[in-house]
Design a protein around this motif. Structure first.
Motif, PDB file in Angstrom:
ATOM      1  N   GLU A  47     -23.149  -2.875 -24.494  1.00 32.41           N
ATOM      2  CA  GLU A  47     -24.126  -2.512 -23.469  1.00 32.41           C
ATOM      3  C   GLU A  47     -23.650  -2.884 -22.067  1.00 32.41           C
ATOM      4  O   GLU A  47     -22.924  -3.864 -21.885  1.00 32.41           O
ATOM      5  CB  GLU A  47     -25.453  -3.210 -23.760  1.00 32.41           C
ATOM      6  CG  GLU A  47     -26.040  -2.811 -25.097  1.00 32.41           C
ATOM      7  CD  GLU A  47     -27.285  -3.607 -25.464  1.00 32.41           C
ATOM      8  OE1 GLU A  47     -27.687  -4.524 -24.699  1.00 32.41           O
ATOM      9  OE2 GLU A  47     -27.855  -3.319 -26.526  1.00 32.41           O
ATOM     10  N   PHE A  48     -24.118  -2.078 -21.110  1.00 32.24           N
ATOM     11  CA  PHE A  48     -23.842  -2.308 -19.703  1.00 32.24           C
ATOM     12  C   PHE A  48     -25.106  -2.005 -18.911  1.00 32.24           C
ATOM     13  O   PHE A  48     -25.887  -1.123 -19.304  1.00 32.24           O
ATOM     14  CB  PHE A  48     -22.727  -1.377 -19.201  1.00 32.24           C
ATOM     15  CG  PHE A  48     -21.410  -1.599 -19.865  1.00 32.24           C
ATOM     16  CD1 PHE A  48     -20.501  -2.493 -19.318  1.00 32.24           C
ATOM     17  CD2 PHE A  48     -21.086  -0.934 -21.034  1.00 32.24           C
ATOM     18  CE1 PHE A  48     -19.275  -2.710 -19.939  1.00 32.24           C
ATOM     19  CE2 PHE A  48     -19.865  -1.148 -21.662  1.00 32.24           C
ATOM     20  CZ  PHE A  48     -18.960  -2.038 -21.110  1.00 32.24           C
ATOM     21  N   PRO A  49     -25.322  -2.666 -17.778  1.00 27.47           N
ATOM     22  CA  PRO A  49     -26.413  -2.261 -16.901  1.00 27.47           C
ATOM     23  C   PRO A  49     -26.188  -0.806 -16.465  1.00 27.47           C
ATOM     24  O   PRO A  49     -25.050  -0.408 -16.188  1.00 27.47           O
ATOM     25  CB  PRO A  49     -26.300  -3.219 -15.716  1.00 27.47           C
ATOM     26  CG  PRO A  49     -25.545  -4.391 -16.233  1.00 27.47           C
ATOM     27  CD  PRO A  49     -24.601  -3.837 -17.271  1.00 27.47           C
ATOM     28  N   ARG A  50     -27.254  -0.039 -16.407  1.00 24.37           N
ATOM     29  CA  ARG A  50     -27.159   1.380 -16.021  1.00 24.37           C
ATOM     30  C   ARG A  50     -26.401   1.556 -14.701  1.00 24.37           C
ATOM     31  O   ARG A  50     -25.613   2.482 -14.545  1.00 24.37           O
ATOM     32  CB  ARG A  50     -28.553   1.991 -15.925  1.00 24.37           C
ATOM     33  CG  ARG A  50     -28.555   3.491 -15.636  1.00 24.37           C
ATOM     34  CD  ARG A  50     -29.958   4.056 -15.530  1.00 24.37           C
ATOM     35  NE  ARG A  50     -30.746   3.795 -16.707  1.00 24.37           N
ATOM     36  CZ  ARG A  50     -30.895   4.653 -17.720  1.00 24.37           C
ATOM     37  NH1 ARG A  50     -30.298   5.809 -17.683  1.00 24.37           N
ATOM     38  NH2 ARG A  50     -31.645   4.340 -18.751  1.00 24.37           N
ATOM     39  N   ALA A  51     -26.618   0.652 -13.761  1.00 20.85           N
ATOM     40  CA  ALA A  51     -25.960   0.750 -12.456  1.00 20.85           C
ATOM     41  C   ALA A  51     -24.443   0.553 -12.545  1.00 20.85           C
ATOM     42  O   ALA A  51     -23.721   0.903 -11.614  1.00 20.85           O
ATOM     43  CB  ALA A  51     -26.555  -0.277 -11.498  1.00 20.85           C
ATOM     44  N   ASN A  52     -23.958   0.018 -13.670  1.00 23.18           N
ATOM     45  CA  ASN A  52     -22.526  -0.241 -13.835  1.00 23.18           C
ATOM     46  C   ASN A  52     -21.808   0.861 -14.606  1.00 23.18           C
ATOM     47  O   ASN A  52     -20.627   0.717 -14.911  1.00 23.18           O
ATOM     48  CB  ASN A  52     -22.307  -1.568 -14.551  1.00 23.18           C
ATOM     49  CG  ASN A  52     -22.694  -2.755 -13.690  1.00 23.18           C
ATOM     50  OD1 ASN A  52     -23.321  -2.603 -12.646  1.00 23.18           O
ATOM     51  ND2 ASN A  52     -22.337  -3.936 -14.121  1.00 23.18           N
ATOM     52  N   SER A  71     -35.819   4.935 -25.936  1.00 28.68           N
ATOM     53  CA  SER A  71     -34.414   5.278 -25.780  1.00 28.68           C
ATOM     54  C   SER A  71     -34.140   6.754 -26.063  1.00 28.68           C
ATOM     55  O   SER A  71     -34.860   7.399 -26.816  1.00 28.68           O
ATOM     56  CB  SER A  71     -33.573   4.432 -26.743  1.00 28.68           C
ATOM     57  OG  SER A  71     -32.202   4.643 -26.530  1.00 28.68           O
ATOM     58  N   SER A  72     -33.068   7.242 -25.444  1.00 26.81           N
ATOM     59  CA  SER A  72     -32.558   8.590 -25.712  1.00 26.81           C
ATOM     60  C   SER A  72     -31.112   8.472 -26.149  1.00 26.81           C
ATOM     61  O   SER A  72     -30.347   7.682 -25.587  1.00 26.81           O
ATOM     62  CB  SER A  72     -32.631   9.456 -24.451  1.00 26.81           C
ATOM     63  OG  SER A  72     -33.968   9.652 -24.060  1.00 26.81           O
ATOM     64  N   ARG A  73     -30.729   9.238 -27.156  1.00 23.16           N
ATOM     65  CA  ARG A  73     -29.338   9.251 -27.623  1.00 23.16           C
ATOM     66  C   ARG A  73     -28.553  10.231 -26.775  1.00 23.16           C
ATOM     67  O   ARG A  73     -29.019  11.327 -26.477  1.00 23.16           O
ATOM     68  CB  ARG A  73     -29.267   9.636 -29.100  1.00 23.16           C
ATOM     69  CG  ARG A  73     -30.051   8.698 -30.020  1.00 23.16           C
ATOM     70  CD  ARG A  73     -29.504   7.274 -29.966  1.00 23.16           C
ATOM     71  NE  ARG A  73     -30.392   6.339 -30.622  1.00 23.16           N
ATOM     72  CZ  ARG A  73     -29.993   5.435 -31.495  1.00 23.16           C
ATOM     73  NH1 ARG A  73     -28.707   5.341 -31.808  1.00 23.16           N
ATOM     74  NH2 ARG A  73     -30.854   4.620 -32.044  1.00 23.16           N
ATOM     75  N   ALA A  74     -27.361   9.821 -26.371  1.00 27.26           N
ATOM     76  CA  ALA A  74     -26.514  10.630 -25.499  1.00 27.26           C
ATOM     77  C   ALA A  74     -25.369  11.236 -26.304  1.00 27.26           C
ATOM     78  O   ALA A  74     -24.801  10.587 -27.174  1.00 27.26           O
ATOM     79  CB  ALA A  74     -25.959   9.761 -24.365  1.00 27.26           C
ATOM     80  N   ASP A  88     -34.670   3.111 -21.772  1.00 24.82           N
ATOM     81  CA  ASP A  88     -35.581   3.098 -20.637  1.00 24.82           C
ATOM     82  C   ASP A  88     -35.384   1.843 -19.800  1.00 24.82           C
ATOM     83  O   ASP A  88     -35.512   1.886 -18.585  1.00 24.82           O
ATOM     84  CB  ASP A  88     -37.032   3.194 -21.110  1.00 24.82           C
ATOM     85  CG  ASP A  88     -37.347   4.546 -21.715  1.00 24.82           C
ATOM     86  OD1 ASP A  88     -36.554   5.496 -21.552  1.00 24.82           O
ATOM     87  OD2 ASP A  88     -38.400   4.660 -22.369  1.00 24.82           O
ATOM     88  N   ALA A  89     -35.082   0.729 -20.471  1.00 30.02           N
ATOM     89  CA  ALA A  89     -34.683  -0.466 -19.727  1.00 30.02           C
ATOM     90  C   ALA A  89     -33.398  -0.076 -19.000  1.00 30.02           C
ATOM     91  O   ALA A  89     -32.725   0.866 -19.409  1.00 30.02           O
ATOM     92  CB  ALA A  89     -34.425  -1.612 -20.695  1.00 30.02           C
ATOM     93  N   PRO A  90     -33.043  -0.758 -17.979  1.00 31.41           N
ATOM     94  CA  PRO A  90     -31.860  -0.325 -17.231  1.00 31.41           C
ATOM     95  C   PRO A  90     -30.559  -0.639 -17.976  1.00 31.41           C
ATOM     96  O   PRO A  90     -29.695  -1.344 -17.478  1.00 31.41           O
ATOM     97  CB  PRO A  90     -31.982  -1.100 -15.917  1.00 31.41           C
ATOM     98  CG  PRO A  90     -32.759  -2.317 -16.278  1.00 31.41           C
ATOM     99  CD  PRO A  90     -33.695  -1.900 -17.366  1.00 31.41           C
ATOM    100  N   THR A  91     -30.453  -0.104 -19.190  1.00 28.77           N
ATOM    101  CA  THR A  91     -29.306  -0.378 -20.047  1.00 28.77           C
ATOM    102  C   THR A  91     -28.708   0.913 -20.586  1.00 28.77           C
ATOM    103  O   THR A  91     -29.431   1.824 -20.975  1.00 28.77           O
ATOM    104  CB  THR A  91     -29.735  -1.256 -21.252  1.00 28.77           C
ATOM    105  OG1 THR A  91     -30.307  -2.468 -20.759  1.00 28.77           O
ATOM    106  CG2 THR A  91     -28.564  -1.588 -22.158  1.00 28.77           C
ATOM    107  N   VAL A  92     -27.375   0.969 -20.596  1.00 26.09           N
ATOM    108  CA  VAL A  92     -26.653   2.041 -21.268  1.00 26.09           C
ATOM    109  C   VAL A  92     -25.845   1.379 -22.381  1.00 26.09           C
ATOM    110  O   VAL A  92     -25.035   0.488 -22.122  1.00 26.09           O
ATOM    111  CB  VAL A  92     -25.716   2.788 -20.296  1.00 26.09           C
ATOM    112  CG1 VAL A  92     -24.853   3.799 -21.043  1.00 26.09           C
ATOM    113  CG2 VAL A  92     -26.518   3.474 -19.201  1.00 26.09           C
TER     114      VAL A  92
END
Length: 131
Positions: A47-52, A71-74, A88-92
């Motif tokens: 995991e990484f912060p979405r901004a990263n 969550s959504s699967r990419a 939805d949390a700021p996580t990818v």
């Protein structure tokens, strides 16, 4: 831990990303959503912060499918490769198999969730389970 740029992407290269670390929560998961998303009994995530996370390929953002209430699967709409999960949390959360150099020690899983989702014959060597 220093910030490291991790590169990766899909099978055809249409979706590419750069994720600035340190990587967080490297783990494996055997829940039914992960199994269906990856086509494997166990998915390996980091995991990484979405901004990263920057989407660097010609396809831009990956396509998504809303898989739960958080969550959504990419995935790549062109080749179908699973990329990860956009929470939805700021996580990818990115699937480890998509990284260009997945053998880096900082990406090694340290936990396994939903072990009860594995068949009885599936042996998991999980250091947190004391095996």
């Amino acid at each position: 831990m220093p910030n490291i740029s991790y590169q990766g992407g899909c099978l055809c290269g249409w979706i590419r990303y750069a994720a600035m670390g340190p990587a967080d929560n490297p783990h494996t998961c055997s829940c039914r959503n992960c199994q269906q998303h990856s086509g494997a009994l166990t998915a390996t995530w980091v995991e990484f912060p979405r901004a990263n996370v920057t989407w660097t390929g010609p396809g831009g953002l990956p396509a998504t499918f809303r898989s739960s209430d958080y969550s959504s699967r990419a995935f790549c709409a062109r080749c179908g490769s699973s990329i990860g999960a956009l929470d939805d949390a700021p996580t990818v959360a990115l699937l480890l198999g998509g990284f260009d150099q997945a053998d880096q020690p900082a990406l090694a899983p340290t936990a396994h969730s939903f072990t009860d989702g594995c068949p009885a014959w599936w042996k998991i060597n999980d250091p947190t389970q004391g095996h």
